[in-house]
Design an enzyme around this catalytic site. Structure first.
Site, short mmCIF file in Angstrom:
data_model
loop_
_atom_site.label_atom_id
_atom_site.label_comp_id
_atom_site.label_asym_id
_atom_site.label_seq_id
_atom_site.Cartn_x
_atom_site.Cartn_y
_atom_site.Cartn_z
N GLU A 138 44.42 32.77 46.54
CA GLU A 138 45.41 33.57 47.26
C GLU A 138 44.82 34.01 48.59
O GLU A 138 43.67 34.45 48.66
CB GLU A 138 45.80 34.86 46.52
CG GLU A 138 46.71 34.68 45.34
CD GLU A 138 47.08 36.00 44.68
OE1 GLU A 138 47.15 37.04 45.37
OE2 GLU A 138 47.29 35.98 43.45
N ASN B 50 40.60 35.30 45.58
CA ASN B 50 41.72 35.88 46.32
C ASN B 50 41.14 36.83 47.35
O ASN B 50 40.35 37.71 47.02
CB ASN B 50 42.64 36.69 45.39
CG ASN B 50 43.42 35.81 44.43
OD1 ASN B 50 43.29 34.59 44.45
ND2 ASN B 50 44.24 36.44 43.61
N TYR C 83 42.20 39.08 51.00
CA TYR C 83 43.20 39.51 51.98
C TYR C 83 42.58 40.27 53.15
O TYR C 83 43.03 40.15 54.28
CB TYR C 83 44.24 40.40 51.29
CG TYR C 83 45.14 39.64 50.35
CD1 TYR C 83 46.33 39.10 50.80
CD2 TYR C 83 44.76 39.41 49.02
CE1 TYR C 83 47.15 38.37 49.95
CE2 TYR C 83 45.57 38.68 48.18
CZ TYR C 83 46.76 38.15 48.64
OH TYR C 83 47.56 37.42 47.80
N ARG D 103 50.41 27.11 42.07
CA ARG D 103 49.77 28.06 41.16
C ARG D 103 50.81 29.10 40.75
O ARG D 103 51.33 29.83 41.58
CB ARG D 103 48.60 28.74 41.89
CG ARG D 103 47.94 29.85 41.12
CD ARG D 103 46.73 30.40 41.90
NE ARG D 103 46.12 31.51 41.18
CZ ARG D 103 46.34 32.79 41.43
NH1 ARG D 103 47.14 33.17 42.40
NH2 ARG D 103 45.74 33.72 40.72
N GLU E 254 42.78 38.40 39.08
CA GLU E 254 42.33 39.70 39.59
C GLU E 254 42.18 40.75 38.50
O GLU E 254 42.89 41.77 38.51
CB GLU E 254 43.29 40.20 40.67
CG GLU E 254 43.42 39.27 41.85
CD GLU E 254 44.15 39.92 43.04
OE1 GLU E 254 44.69 41.03 42.88
OE2 GLU E 254 44.16 39.32 44.12
N HIS F 277 48.79 37.30 34.79
CA HIS F 277 48.92 37.92 36.10
C HIS F 277 49.63 39.26 35.88
O HIS F 277 50.74 39.48 36.38
CB HIS F 277 49.66 36.99 37.06
CG HIS F 277 49.48 37.30 38.52
ND1 HIS F 277 49.06 36.37 39.45
CD2 HIS F 277 49.64 38.45 39.22
CE1 HIS F 277 49.00 36.92 40.65
NE2 HIS F 277 49.35 38.20 40.54
C1 GBH Z 1 47.11 40.19 45.01
O1 GBH Z 1 46.58 41.45 44.78
C2 GBH Z 1 47.91 39.84 43.81
O2 GBH Z 1 47.29 38.87 43.01
C3 GBH Z 1 49.32 39.44 44.10
O3 GBH Z 1 50.08 39.50 42.94
C4 GBH Z 1 49.85 40.30 45.21
O4 GBH Z 1 51.24 40.10 45.42
C5 GBH Z 1 49.08 39.97 46.45
O5 GBH Z 1 47.71 40.08 46.24
C6 GBH Z 1 49.47 40.78 47.67
O6 GBH Z 1 49.20 42.13 47.48
O7 GBH Z 1 40.92 50.07 47.34
O8 GBH Z 1 39.99 49.41 45.23
O9 GBH Z 1 42.25 50.00 45.35
C7 GBH Z 1 46.34 42.30 45.82
C8 GBH Z 1 44.90 42.42 46.23
C9 GBH Z 1 43.11 43.92 45.99
C10 GBH Z 1 44.85 44.51 47.43
C11 GBH Z 1 42.71 45.35 45.87
C12 GBH Z 1 44.51 45.96 47.33
C13 GBH Z 1 42.85 47.53 46.89
C14 GBH Z 1 41.49 47.75 46.38
N1 GBH Z 1 44.50 43.82 46.22
N2 GBH Z 1 43.09 46.10 47.07
S1 GBH Z 1 41.16 49.42 46.04
#
Ligand code: GBH
Length: 476
Positions: A378, A299, A301, A83, A171, A126
């Site tokens: 992701e 995605n 995390y 991807r 996202e 992206h």
């Molecule tokens: C992804 O985004 C991305 O797609 C990628 O490019 C990036 O490198 C990867 O993850 C690692 O970070 O408290 O409302 O501000 C990150 C996912 C989602 C993490 C929102 C931070 C904060 C939400 N993000 N989160 S908020």
């Protein structure tokens, strides 16, 4: 307590897709080569304090020049899908004429993947909008949605004969809300209504492009959302429950509902009514947005523990501690706080709670009868990796994270959720947006001085998991 069996011993559904993910602005580099114009991230990186250590996406990890080597690494790991995203300002600089040299890079990438037996999964957006479009308002300008449709159509004309899997947005919460309302991402604006306008126009862009791509014959069209469980700090406290409801709305349901059902959630509309959100939504928009899709990319995390009560100063977890002024990326709900729980965290300071992924997937299945097949597009973790004296990277923490999250996916599948694949974030260490290069998510280590690639122990573990899953299937 619950001894994990390890992802390698799980039964995976027939045809389950094993992949890795990257994004153009994070790996390619060559930011001003072969006719590429600036993206909003190139411009944002020049703002003092926007990115840790003053870093920028300019050099990336030189994937633009090392693409064949990177595809060879993917092949050696046994990946069956990759991807990646296309840089809009590389293929259509300044939203003007198509750039043959930029298109040629992606054409060569796709050919290289196909000849390695790896299926290309192409993401159109992206986060790297052409800066020229930002100068006319970027995603706050409704017209950008129509420019996006043109971009999608042109890219399909160039690559549609070889690319079957198309993702419109990665996202949109991050690029719309964190970019235009929170200010931690490009273009670094801090205006709640701008964030909502960007969100609605990205939804519209998705609907327009998804319909066009299907009409042009694209086989699989979908979108990737970052979905986050908002866990009420005290589940018996009405104030905390309301905070969790509000975050669930702006993080998850303000995306899922219009895309899958053609309607914004009623409680979300109430939360943002004072920002005049309704005026952004024109007749017919929601029908366009509710385009049929073939898959939903998830995605995931971490979860977040949330409260509606004031706390001593706390950071919003997961956002880079930028030196520029920023604001909370929760239009209409700026009072929410994030009490810390006793959970282990990664180098991003994100909580590790694999069962959150299972809970999220089960909830999607229960709450959305309209849900298309899911792919984890992701999932991964950052650690302070170092190459040891033996020349290897012993990233045991990443191996645990990977196994535990794959276990959570397997459990969700056992519980009836239709998950068809998993893409680890990320193939390579890379430019982690406002955090710069210091946060390493790769299963392959990159030495930023030499750009040398070294598969970490987690890459070898992932290859083993994939190999065992395939062998089990071949036997069955
Ligand atoms: C992804 O985004 C991305 O797609 C990628 O490019 C990036 O490198 C990867 O993850 C690692 O970070 O408290 O409302 O501000 C990150 C996912 C989602 C993490 C929102 C931070 C904060 C939400 N993000 N989160 S908020």
């Amino acid at each position: 307590s619950d001894p994990r069996r390890g992802a390698a011993d799980r039964q995976w559904p027939t045809g389950f897709v094993w992949g890795a993910a990257t994004a153009a602005a994070q790996i390619e580099g060559a930011a001003a080569e072969d006719g590429k114009s600036e993206s909003i991230w190139d411009a944002f990186a020049r703002e003092p304090g926007a990115i840790a250590l003053g870093e920028s996406p300019a050099g990336g990890v030189d994937h633009y020049h090392r693409m064949p080597e990177d595809v060879a690494i993917m092949r050696s790991l046994g990946l069956d899908s990759y991807r990646f995203s296309v840089s809009w300002p590389r293929v259509r600089p300044d939203d003007g004429a198509w750039n043959a040299r930029g298109l040629d890079f992606y054409s060569r990438l796709v050919d290289e993947l196909l000849s390695a037996g790896i299926l290309p999964w192409l993401t159109l957006y992206h986060w790297d909008l052409p800066q020229s479009l930002q100068e006319t308002g970027g995603w706050t300008n409704r017209d950008t949605a129509f420019r996006f449709r043109d971009y999608a159509e042109g890219l399909h004309a160039a690559l549609g004969d070889r690319v079957s899997h198309w993702t419109t947005f990665n996202e949109p919460y991050c690029s719309a809300i964190i970019g235009y309302a929170g200010g931690q991402h490009a273009p670094g604006h801090r205006d709640a209504r701008e964030g909502l306008a960007a969100m609605h126009h990205q939804h519209l862009a998705h609907g327009l492009a998804a319909r066009s791509l299907h009409a042009l014959g694209a086989e699989q069209v979908g979108i990737t959302l970052n979905l986050t469980n908002a866990v009420p700090n005290d589940p018996t406290d009405a104030v905390d429950l309301d905070a969790a409801r509000r975050l669930d709305a702006i993080w998850n349901r303000a995306f899922l509902d219009p895309l899958l059902r053609g309607a914004y959630p009623a409680d979300f509309l109430e939360d943002v009514r004072h920002l005049d959100f309704d005026a952004l939504v024109r007749p017919g928009d929601l029908e366009t947005i509710n385009a049929p899709i073939d898959f939903l990319g998830v995605n995931h995390y971490h979860d977040d523990n949330v409260s509606g009560h004031p706390l001593p100063p706390t950071a919003v977890p997961g956002l880079a501690p930028t030196d520029r002024p920023t604001s909370n990326p929760f239009p209409g709900s700026e009072h929410i706080t994030f009490p810390r729980r006793q959970l282990p965290t990664t180098a991003m300071d994100w909580e590790i709670h694999p069962d959150g992924l299972r809970q999220l997937l089960v909830r999607l299945e229960q709450d959305y009868p309209e849900l298309p097949p899911l792919y984890i597009t992701e999932n991964g973790s950052a650690w302070d990796d170092e190459v040891g004296p033996d020349g290897l990277v012993h990233d045991a923490d990443r191996i645990h994270y990977l196994n535990d999250h794959l276990d959570a996916v397997a459990e969700a599948i056992e519980q009836g959720v239709d998950v068809r694949g998993y893409f680890v974030w990320s193939l390579l260490d890379n430019f982690e947006w406002a955090w710069g290069y210091g946060k390493r998510f790769g299963i392959v280590h990159v030495d930023y001085a030499t750009m040398e690639r070294t598969p970490k122990a987690s890459a070898l573990e992932y290859a083993e998991i994939i190999g065992r899953a395939k062998a089990a299937q071949a036997q069955a």
